[in-house]
Design a protein around this motif. Structure first.
Motif, mmCIF file in Angstrom:
data_model
loop_
_atom_site.group_PDB
_atom_site.id
_atom_site.type_symbol
_atom_site.label_atom_id
_atom_site.label_comp_id
_atom_site.label_asym_id
_atom_site.label_seq_id
_atom_site.Cartn_x
_atom_site.Cartn_y
_atom_site.Cartn_z
ATOM 1 N N HIS A 179 62.905 27.982 -4.372
ATOM 2 C CA HIS A 179 63.799 29.131 -4.576
ATOM 3 C C HIS A 179 63.043 30.382 -5.017
ATOM 4 N N SER A 180 61.717 30.370 -4.881
ATOM 5 C CA SER A 180 60.927 31.543 -5.242
ATOM 6 C C SER A 180 59.968 31.876 -4.107
ATOM 7 N N ASN A 224 61.480 21.973 -6.809
ATOM 8 C CA ASN A 224 62.829 22.522 -6.678
ATOM 9 C C ASN A 224 62.850 23.995 -7.069
ATOM 10 N N GLN A 225 62.118 24.351 -8.131
ATOM 11 C CA GLN A 225 62.031 25.754 -8.531
ATOM 12 C C GLN A 225 61.250 26.567 -7.508
#
Length: 387
Positions: free
Chosen positions: A141-142, A137-138
């Motif tokens: 977004h990167s 999930n992290q």
């Protein structure tokens, strides 16, 4: 239509028109000025079609050559993918496997037919799946790659520590459309080194230690998390009426931070003197060892939050209080001769906010439990939950 047949027909048409034009030009009874202008234009256009057909043939030959080169290059890269020494596979953003090479098939001990269409999570040990979900999930977004160290389950009896390097595939608008995975089996030496790391010592390296006294509010950084080296921290928010809602207790070796919640109001208050180590979120994506240490602690906070969520679903107030005392026993309980001593002193107001009732009601119920012999108090007014 076949391009060579088209060229043959164009050449035949042009020859017929040329013969017809020559015949019409030499006939003595047909003056040249009587030849229809349309006939002349038809003949001219026929020559243009013939030239265009020749150019088309040449372009088609070039395209066939380019296609042959591209196919050869595709096969070359397919062989590099298929026979790479490390396990390499491709999934969609949900982790469903779409492509996998031979090394993946061998390492996971499953046929390619059975592998395609399965979720990557099926090959991760159950206790670490939540960690992987949080990491992905992290990552979505990167823009960086991520190395994750996890326990991989290959078949019923085969499990091993593995390094997973994950890259996000995005379309032209930047939307994630897939994931590329590199899976590497960690040898016993690497696994032993990882297990031997002292977490406190590793996390303290080149990081300041923040010290707070009992009763202080801790300023939170939205781009970082805190690791509790020593002490206890109460995590809470407030509802519309201003009432406090307990969200969790950060005990030693646990992590917390406003980056781990979507709540607009998130407060951390010390219940004892505490020592905290701050960690920037960017470090987690750059340091695989740090990520390996922190992710289980994030999972620990997630499980604690779910326990408190389950507490709020109990209808009877007595059940909520009993469950909360058992929760505290598990989180901060210390075994003593007649039960478990809670190492923190929560006020009746704190317990009431956790159980969704008033302080007066909690005081009455605690007195009732004490009369029943289910709880008692030591000399420092700490609750002892009886066996």
């Amino acid at each position: 239509m076949n391009i060579e047949l088209f060229i043959q027909r164009a050449e035949a048409l042009h020859k017929q028109l040329a013969d017809l034009y020559q015949t019409a030009s030499v006939l003595p009874w047909i003056p040249p000025d009587l030849l229809p202008q349309a006939f002349k234009e038809l003949y001219s256009n026929s020559k243009m079609v013939q030239l265009a057909a020749e150019q088309l043939y040449q372009h088609n030959a070039e395209l066939l050559q380019t296609r042959s080169l591209l196919e050869a290059e595709r096969l070359h890269y397919y062989d590099l993918f298929e026979f790479a020494p490390d396990a390499y596979f491709v999934t969609n953003v949900e982790g469903i496997i779409q492509e996998a090479n031979l090394a993946t098939v061998k390492l996971l001990n499953v046929s390619k037919q059975m592998l395609i269409g399965q979720s990557m999570l099926n090959f991760i040990s159950i206790e670490e799946r939540d960690n992987l979900r949080l990491e992905l999930n992290q990552l979505l977004h990167s823009d960086s790659n991520k190395e994750i160290i996890l326990r991989v389950q290959a078949g019923r009896d085969k499990a091993f520590d593995a390094s997973l390097t994950v890259t996000v595939v995005r379309n032209q608008s930047g939307k994630p459309i897939g994931l590329r995975w590199l899976l590497r089996h960690m040898n016993q030496h690497e696994s032993n080194n990882l297990a031997a790391i002292n977490h406190d010592e590793f996390l303290c390296q080149n990081r300041p230690i923040h010290i707070y006294s009992k009763g202080e509010d801790i300023p939170l950084n939205p781009l970082g998390i805190f690791y509790v080296r020593q002490g206890l921290v109460k995590l809470n928010t407030f509802c519309e009426t201003g009432e406090e809602i307990l969200l969790g207790l950060a005990t030693p070796k646990m992590v917390f931070g406003s980056s781990m919640t979507s709540l607009a109001i998130y407060q951390a208050t010390t219940l004892t003197d505490v020592e905290l180590i701050s960690i920037h979120l960017n470090e987690l994506s750059l340091n695989s060892t740090l990520s390996h240490i922190i992710c289980p602690k994030i999972n620990q906070r997630l499980k604690q939050t779910e326990s408190l969520l389950f507490l709020s679903g109990k209808r009877k107030l007595e059940d909520r209080l009993n469950y909360f005392l058992q929760f505290l026993k598990q989180e901060v309980g210390e075994l003593v001769s007649d039960g478990y001593r809670l190492n923190i002193r929560l006020t009746h107001e704190d317990i009431a906010s956790a159980c969704g009732t008033t302080r007066v009601t909690i005081t009455r119920l605690i007195g009732k439990l004490q009369q029943q012999g289910l709880i008692s108090f030591d000399s420092k007014k700490h609750i002892i939950v009886r066996n």
